[in-house]
Design a protein around this motif. Structure first.
Motif, short mmCIF file in Angstrom:
data_model
loop_
_atom_site.label_atom_id
_atom_site.label_comp_id
_atom_site.label_asym_id
_atom_site.label_seq_id
_atom_site.Cartn_x
_atom_site.Cartn_y
_atom_site.Cartn_z
N PHE A 1 -1.88 4.30 -11.93
CA PHE A 1 -2.23 3.15 -11.11
C PHE A 1 -3.71 3.17 -10.76
N PRO A 2 -4.49 2.19 -11.20
CA PRO A 2 -5.84 2.10 -10.64
C PRO A 2 -5.73 1.88 -9.12
N GLY A 3 -6.74 2.36 -8.40
CA GLY A 3 -6.74 2.21 -6.95
C GLY A 3 -7.36 0.91 -6.48
N SER A 4 -7.49 -0.03 -7.36
CA SER A 4 -8.02 -1.35 -7.00
C SER A 4 -7.46 -2.38 -7.98
N GLU A 5 -7.14 -3.57 -7.47
CA GLU A 5 -6.65 -4.64 -8.34
C GLU A 5 -7.72 -5.16 -9.28
N VAL A 6 -8.97 -4.77 -9.04
CA VAL A 6 -10.04 -5.17 -9.95
C VAL A 6 -9.75 -4.69 -11.38
N GLY B 1 0.51 -0.65 -12.96
CA GLY B 1 0.27 -1.63 -11.89
C GLY B 1 -0.99 -1.26 -11.15
N CYS B 2 -0.96 -1.34 -9.84
CA CYS B 2 -2.08 -0.86 -9.03
C CYS B 2 -1.59 -0.52 -7.63
N ILE B 3 -2.35 0.30 -6.95
CA ILE B 3 -2.10 0.63 -5.54
C ILE B 3 -3.38 0.27 -4.82
N VAL C 1 -8.44 -12.83 -8.05
CA VAL C 1 -8.15 -11.71 -7.13
C VAL C 1 -9.35 -10.77 -7.04
N THR C 2 -10.08 -10.65 -8.14
CA THR C 2 -11.29 -9.82 -8.10
C THR C 2 -12.30 -10.40 -7.11
N ASP D 1 -5.72 6.41 -9.53
CA ASP D 1 -7.13 6.66 -9.79
C ASP D 1 -7.99 5.72 -8.94
N SER D 2 -8.51 6.26 -7.85
CA SER D 2 -9.42 5.51 -6.98
C SER D 2 -10.87 5.95 -7.19
N SER D 3 -11.16 6.40 -8.41
CA SER D 3 -12.55 6.79 -8.70
C SER D 3 -13.46 5.58 -8.70
N GLY D 4 -12.87 4.40 -8.96
CA GLY D 4 -13.69 3.20 -9.13
C GLY D 4 -14.41 3.19 -10.48
#
Lengths: 303, 303
Positions: free
Chosen positions: A190-195, A207-209, A239-240, A169-172
């Motif tokens: 997987f969220p598309g951001s480590e945020v 996790g995340c990608i 990391v954010t 999910d890279s919707s943000g």
């Protein structure tokens, strides 16, 4: 089986003539796995994959497997607007034994109905016709414009429960990721951001990608490994902050490439394919200085 | 040399298995030329070309030329996100002697700078490296999202005055078309809808390239042929009304295909590739009734 941890949509290095540089690509893939990446989502948005032909992508994927990158660690993108190419790329990846594929919806025509998006993925899965195919849906409406609605995800999972096993999910939009995690606990999400890594893990995420993984696997992995520990929120905040600092510098792909070029001393890393343009070197110098001041540690790939 | 008149972005018929139907495609191309189309902009948006692979497009184009469709009448689309595929398709078309190619900008990455769009087209032209290549820029921001700004058009024309010879403006924004006609009188400029045909011709436009041409070449051509006559505005009003009635019915491509299916008695014409979905047959029946009441005359292709 499946993926869990920090996955990296690997940057694609180019030579001066804009052809893919297989040697530097292999070196980066090895480096990222050595740093603890749980998988390599090659040929994603960050990889400029939609600036590569299907043939270029297949050749690079074969090169990785022939050079010892474990196919089970690979989740190549199959981004294509046609069922013909998406089927060809997905079938190719499954044939090589890849752990999964990351499947964009068709992204040229806009405003298409869910029935059309469903039919696209359903047709591709039928055409591949292999139990080895594991599909991770790639939802990135800020770029693709066309996305996977909550409803169409459910329809695809119901129709192909052994094949459609996950989603990036890279919707943000955290509320969308949370809704997916609630609705489809059987999926690897997987969220598309480590945020959103820690929030995701606390709701059962896998996790995340993340693009930033190209330069920051160790610190992001520390959040993943210690997500139940007492200092998880502190690690996440760090990391954010690094992610935000990269994003402020300019478009992510040229900035990441220019940062690697600067830190590795290999100026060829700045090369991007049109329509992207190289990052501003002064802005990247300022980024580098700020990251050092923040205590961010980076190790460049060798070769 | 060049194109002038009513050009048609030809629909691509599919068989039940979703493969392109070469026979019906050839028959439609012959029919449209016989009706007076000045050129065939095969593999455009209306052609579902971005739902076809590069290989499928090349095979269909070769089939047309081998079967006697004049290459000088062909302006195939080269829609692709990679310089690799765009160069391959443009070079292939130029090699066959096509009168031109209709070139989309790269449309996956959004918010790209003009420098990147310029570099994409500039690189493709350099890679093809042929005097036979004639490029018509394809500006369709409602679908591609990425467009050709007035400035980047000028830069491309200046850099490649013998190659970049025209533009199709499917912005739907007459003020943009008018600005292009004012700024670049040396270009062959085609509005992407017959709604702007007369206005365009009165400012030096070259005609139009329009989806509705698949079913309405004769009436649109009458506007083109008689644009300096006393009843030009009346003819324009009639074709505009027909266009609007098609648009009201639903997404243009499935509606056009369903209309041809209904009028020809060949139900296979309704087939579209995902992510499009077939049109509602009741809505198309109502369209047909209204068009007859409006005095619209249609002749189906044979075969």
């Amino acid at each position: 089986m499946g993926f869990r941890g920090v996955l990296v949509p690997v940057l694609t290095p180019f030579k001066a003539d804009l052809s893919p540089d297989a040697g530097r690509f292999l070196a980066l893939c090895r480096h990222l796995l050595a740093e603890g990446a749980a998988g390599l989502a090659v040929f994603g948005t960050t990889s400029e994959a939609n600036s590569l032909s299907a043939g270029e992508r297949k050749a690079l994927l074969e090169m990785l497997v022939e050079n010892g990158i474990g196919a089970d660690k690979l989740m190549p993108g199959t981004g294509a607007c046609s069922i013909t190419e998406a089927s060809e790329l997905a079938g190719h990846a499954a044939g090589l034994g890849c752990g999964g594929v990351l499947m964009l919806p068709p992204f040229y025509y806009k405003g298409v109905p869910d029935d059309g998006v469903f039919a696209f993925v359903d047709t591709v899965i039928s055409r591949v016709g292999s139990d080895r195919l594991k599909v991770y849906l790639y939802h990135i409406p800020p770029v693709a414009q066309v996305g996977y609605s909550l409803d169409v995800v459910g329809r695809l999972v119901s129709a192909h429960p052994e094949t459609v096993v996950g989603l990036k999910d890279s919707s943000g939009d955290w509320s969308n990721t949370a809704a997916l995690l609630d609705a489809y606990p059987q999926l690897e999400i997987f969220p598309g951001s480590e945020v959103f890594l820690l929030d995701g893990l606390r709701k059962g995420g896998a996790g995340c990608i993340t693009a930033t993984g190209n330069v920051a696997v160790p610190s992001i992995k520390a959040v993943f490994d210690g997500f139940e520990g007492p200092d998880a929120d502190e690690k996440q905040a760090k990391v954010t902050a690094v992610r935000r600092r990269f994003q402020e510098t300019g478009p992510m792909v040229p900035v990441l490439k220019a940062y690697i070029a600067r830190k590795s001393g290999d100026a060829d890393w700045t090369t991007v394919r049109p329509p992207m343009v190289a990052a501003d070197s002064d802005a990247v110098a300022a980024l580098d200085a700020d990251l050092e001041a923040m205590g961010f540690s980076y190790t460049a790939p060798r070769g």
